[in-house]
Design an enzyme around this catalytic site. Sequence first.
Site, PDB file in Angstrom:
ATOM      1  N   GLY A  68       0.889  -1.224  -0.130  1.00 15.20           N
ATOM      2  CA  GLY A  68       0.059   0.048   0.115  1.00 15.20           C
ATOM      3  C   GLY A  68       0.790   1.218   0.088  1.00 15.20           C
ATOM      4  N   ALA A  69       1.772   1.333   0.840  1.00 17.17           N
ATOM      5  CA  ALA A  69       2.570   2.404   1.102  1.00 17.17           C
ATOM      6  C   ALA A  69       3.728   2.174   2.236  1.00 17.17           C
ATOM      7  CB  ALA A  69       1.654   3.967   1.619  1.00 17.17           C
ATOM      8  N   GLU A  82       6.211   4.199   5.078  1.00 20.61           N
ATOM      9  CA  GLU A  82       6.573   5.363   5.941  1.00 20.61           C
ATOM     10  C   GLU A  82       7.799   5.984   5.943  1.00 20.61           C
ATOM     11  OE1 GLU A  82       5.975   2.038   6.979  1.00 20.61           O
ATOM     12  OE2 GLU A  82       7.108   1.744   8.766  1.00 20.61           O
ATOM     13  N   ASN A  83       8.718   5.754   4.681  1.00 19.64           N
ATOM     14  CA  ASN A  83      10.258   6.447   5.023  1.00 19.64           C
ATOM     15  C   ASN A  83      10.208   7.910   5.761  1.00 19.64           C
ATOM     16  OD1 ASN A  83      10.719   4.274   3.229  1.00 19.64           O
ATOM     17  ND2 ASN A  83       9.690   5.601   1.722  1.00 19.64           N
ATOM     18  N   GLU A 134       0.533   5.749   7.388  1.00 22.57           N
ATOM     19  CA  GLU A 134       2.004   6.195   7.070  1.00 22.57           C
ATOM     20  C   GLU A 134       2.443   7.410   8.005  1.00 22.57           C
ATOM     21  OE1 GLU A 134       3.399   3.854   5.789  1.00 22.57           O
ATOM     22  OE2 GLU A 134       1.305   3.007   4.771  1.00 22.57           O
ATOM     23  N   GLU A 150       3.561  -1.906  13.785  1.00 22.17           N
ATOM     24  CA  GLU A 150       2.396  -2.297  12.756  1.00 22.17           C
ATOM     25  C   GLU A 150       1.069  -2.401  13.599  1.00 22.17           C
ATOM     26  OE1 GLU A 150       2.678  -1.058   9.977  1.00 22.17           O
ATOM     27  OE2 GLU A 150       4.509  -1.397   9.485  1.00 22.17           O
TER      28      GLU A 150
HETATM   29  N1  B3K Z   1       5.830  -0.548   6.638  1.00 18.95           N
HETATM   30  C1  B3K Z   1       5.343  -0.677   5.468  1.00 18.95           C
HETATM   31  C2  B3K Z   1       5.204  -2.396   4.975  1.00 18.95           C
HETATM   32  C3  B3K Z   1       6.500  -2.881   4.536  1.00 18.95           C
HETATM   33  C4  B3K Z   1       6.267  -4.105   3.861  1.00 18.95           C
HETATM   34  C5  B3K Z   1       7.475  -4.821   3.516  1.00 18.95           C
HETATM   35  N2  B3K Z   1       7.444  -6.095   2.865  1.00 18.95           N
HETATM   36  C6  B3K Z   1       4.086  -0.386   5.095  1.00 18.95           C
HETATM   37  C7  B3K Z   1       3.204   0.052   6.441  1.00 18.95           C
HETATM   38  O1  B3K Z   1       2.853  -0.998   7.236  1.00 18.95           O
HETATM   39  O2  B3K Z   1       2.980   1.006   6.647  1.00 18.95           O
HETATM   40 ZN    ZN Z   2       2.425   0.214   8.833  1.00 22.23          ZN
END
Ligand code: B3K
Ligand code: ZN
Length: 898
Positions: free
Chosen positions: A264-265, A267-268, A301, A323
Site C-alpha cells: 500500500g505505502a 513510511e520512509n 503512514e 504495525e
Molecule cells: N511498513 C510498510 C510495509 C513494508 C512491507 C515490506 N514487505 C507499510 C506499512 O505498514 O505502513
Molecule cells: Zn505500517
Amino acid sequence: MLRTDTPVTVYRKDYTPPPFAIDHAELVLDLDPQRTLVTSTLRFARQAGAPDAPLVLAGEELELIGVSLDGKPVADATQDAGTLTIPGLPAQGTLEITTACQPAANTTLSGLYVSNGNFFTQCEAEGFRRITYFLDRPDVMATYRVTLRADRAAYPVLLSNGNLVGQRELPDGRHEAVWEDPFRKPAYLFALVAGKLECIEERIQSASGKDKLLQVWVEARDLDKTRHAMDSLIHSIRWDERRFGLELDLDRFMIVAVGDFNMGAMENKGLNIFNTKYVLANAQTATDTDFANIEAVVGHEYFHNWTGNRVTCRDWFQLSLKEGLTVFRDQEFSADMMGSESGRAVKRIEDVRVLRQVQFPEDAGPMAHPVRPDSYEEINNFYTVTVYEKGAEVVRMYQTLLGREGFRKGMDLYFQRHDGQAVTCDDFRAAMADANGRDLTQFGLWYSQAGTPVVTARTDWNGDDGSLTLTLSQRCPKVGIETRAGTPEKQPFHIPFALGLLGADGKDLPLQLEGESTPGATTRVLDFTQAEQSFRFINLPRGASAPLPSLLRNFSAPVIVDAEYTDAQLTFQLSHDSDAFNRWEAGQRLATRALLQLVAEVQAGRELKLDPALVQAMRAVLTDDTLNPAFREQALVLPAEAYLAERMGVADPAAIHRARQFMREGLARALQADWLAAYEGNATPGAYSPDATSAARRALRNLALGYLADGGDAAMQALAEQQYQNADNMTDRFAALSALVNSFAPGREHALADFYERFEDDPLVIDKWFSLQGMQRGDVGPHAGKRTIDTVLALMEHPAFNLRNPNRARSLIFSFCSGNPAQFHAQDGSGYRFWADQVLALDAINPQVAARLARVMDRWQKYELALRDRMRAELERVAASSTLSRDVREIVGKALAA
Ligand code: B3K
Ligand code: ZN
C-alpha cells in the site's frame, strides 16, 4: 535474483546486539537506470563486548567496486552472495564503499527501481542492502546525508529524507541535490525519488506554531487527483496532535505516488512513498471506499512517524510493535473522522469483518503465528493480518483494559522512555503497565501464543433473587508451528470481556457484581483470565424471564464467542441492543445460521426455502429510518463466502455459493418494494462529496441496487443501466456496473465495453475493470456452464494486462483466486492449475507478490477430498520448481507440511 536452495530459519531467541554501530551515513548516488553508482561513507564504532568481531555487512545483487578504510584501500574484504565481511577494523573509523546496482532490471520492486521512467526505492524490510552494503537491521540507527545526481531533463525532481540543504548544476546536463535527515533512523526508512513529477503543496503551522511544508508528488497528469490525499494528511497531523499530543517533527513532509509498488505505502522518514491506489482520487475515478482507504493509509503512514520511526523495532520479530500500534491508530483516526457514534460502530464492524474473514483463517492454518513471531524464513512473509490486524486488536485491548486516559498515559511513558530507540513489544507492554500500576504479565500471552481463542458463555438465571451467573470458559488449541513436539502447553489469555444485559423491554440493565454495594455502568469490562470463570450479577429485576446477555460488546477481544442464542433472542438483540456492534453481530449470526442450513440443503439435494423470520428481521433493519444507512448496509450484507467456508467442518465452495445466491435472490424478491424505497430514499443530489454521511447513503442505495438487479426483474436491471449511464461519480457508476455484471443483465457486455473505453487511460480504474471480471459469477441462467476462468484466461491476453505491475496482477489474478471462491475451486481443478502457473510466473519477476498469491492455498486441507488432492498436486508442482524464491518456498513448504 537471489535463490537459496536451503531455507534458513531465523529465530527470535538468537537475537544479539550488533557488534558495530554506524551512526552516520553519507551516500552519493549517481542515478542511471542501467547502472547506478553508489558511494557510501559510514562512520562506525565497535560496540563493547565485540573486540575482534569482523564487520559483516549485508548486500544483494551488488557489484562491488571498492572499499577503503579512513582513506586507504582495504585488501582483505571478502564477499559472498549476501555479505561483505571486513576483518580487523579499529574501534572506530570511516569506511567508504563503492558499488553499482541496476535499477531498470530490478523487477522485484525492492531496493532501487524504475517505474514509468522514474526512480523509487523500497527498503523495508531488507531492501537497503540492494542499494549498498550496510548493517541492514532496524537496531542500527544513523543520521543520513544523501547526494543525488542525475540527468536534469529526465529527472528534474530529486528527493530524499529530511531537509533539502543544497542544489547545483553539474556538467553534461546533470544536476545534484543534497538532503539531510537530522533524525537517526534505521536503513529501512531510507528513501529516494527521482524523476518527472509535480506536486501540490500547503504550508501549515503545527500545534506549537512551527512552519511545515507539506507536498504530494505525482505525475503531471494526476495533479487533479491529489486534493483528498493532502486533506487526509492535514487531518492526520491535527488528529495526532489532539489525540496523542504528537507533532510533526520535520520541517517538510512529502508523499510521492508510484504506479508499481508491492504494497500500500511506506513510511520512509519525511518521504512517504505510496502506491498510486492510496493517493489518487477524484469523484470521477475513485469510489467512496477508495476515498476512505486513502484517508486511512495516509493516516497510517503519517502516524508511523512516531510509532515506528521515532521509536522503532529492535528486530523484525517486533514488527507488530509498530504495525499493530499504527493500525490501531489509523483505525481510531478513521473512526473519529466518521463524525458520529454510529459511524464509529460502522468502522468497527468493517475492521472486525476483515479480522474474521482473513486473520482468523490465517490463525487456523499453516502460517499461523503469534503477533510476535518466533521464527521466519523470509521476513516479508510476516507482514501479515496477524501482525497488523490482530496486533491492532491487542493494542485496542490495552485501551479497553486501561481506558482511554490510561492508554494515553502508557503512550506518553513509552515515548518518554524510548524516543530515539529500537525496542521490543515487551517495552511497550511495560510502559502500559507501569504508567497505570497494572500487572500485565499474563496479557503478554497475546504476543506469544497463536490461534483464536474460543470463549463459551453459559448463563444461569435465578428469577427468585434476580441474580444471573455468567460462566465463561476459554480454549485455544495449538495451531501451526505450535503443534510441533516440544512446544509448551498454552495458558489462558487475559481477555477483556465487555458485556451488558438486556431487560425484557430491550433496555440495558444496571450491572452490579456480587460483592459490590451499588450498580455501575451498563457495559462492563470483565477481566477474564482463567480457563473457566464465573461472574454473578445481582439485583436484577426478578421474574421468570432472564435478561439477555450482550456478549463481547464492541468486539472487545479477538476471540470467537460460542453462545447458544435462539433465533428469537437474536432477532430481539438485532432490534434492541444499545451496542451497535452487537446489533450487527446478532444479524450476522441469524444470517450465518440460515445460510449454513441452506448449504446443508444444497448438499442433500433438497429444495431450498427462505426462512420468513429471517426475511422479516432483514426487512425491519432495511426499513428502520432511525438507523444510520451505513449501519443498515453493513447489517444487510450477507456473511462472505470465505467466512462461511471457515464455519464448515469441510468447506464446500459450490454449495456455499448456491446457498448465498439463493438467499440474495430471495431477499431481493421478497423485499423488492423496500429495496426500491431505500434506493429512492437515499439519493445524494448535488455535487459529489466523499463525506461519511453521503457515502453512507450511497452505500445503502447501491446495496439496494445490487439486490434489485439480482432479483432478475428486467425493470430493475434497467434501473442499473440507467444509473450506470447517468452517474456523475465512480461510486455510483461502478456499483451499477457491478450490479449489471453480477446479475448477468442484458446490458452487461455493453456496459463493460463502455467502461473500458471511458477510462482506458486511467490505470487504477482499469484495475477495477479487471477485478470485477475476475470476481464475476459463472454458471448462471442462460450462461450456465460459463466458467469465469475462461474469461480470466482471455483477459490475461488483453493488451492492458501486465504481470509486472503488481496492481494489475492483483486486479485480475488475485481477485479471481481469492475473491471468487466458487469459481476458483471449480471441480475440474482449472483454478488451481491457473494458480500454480501464475505463482511460478510471478516468482520469476517479483517474489514478494508471488508469495502473497501462494498464500491462497493456505486452507487447502479444509476442502473435500477430491479438491484437496488437486490442490496438493499443484502445491507440489510449485514446490518442485528448482528456481523458487525463498519467499514462495516458505509458503508452499509450510502449506505442504501442515
Ligand atoms: N511498513 C510498510 C510495509 C513494508 C512491507 C515490506 N514487505 C507499510 C506499512 O505498514 O505502513
Ligand atoms: Zn505500517
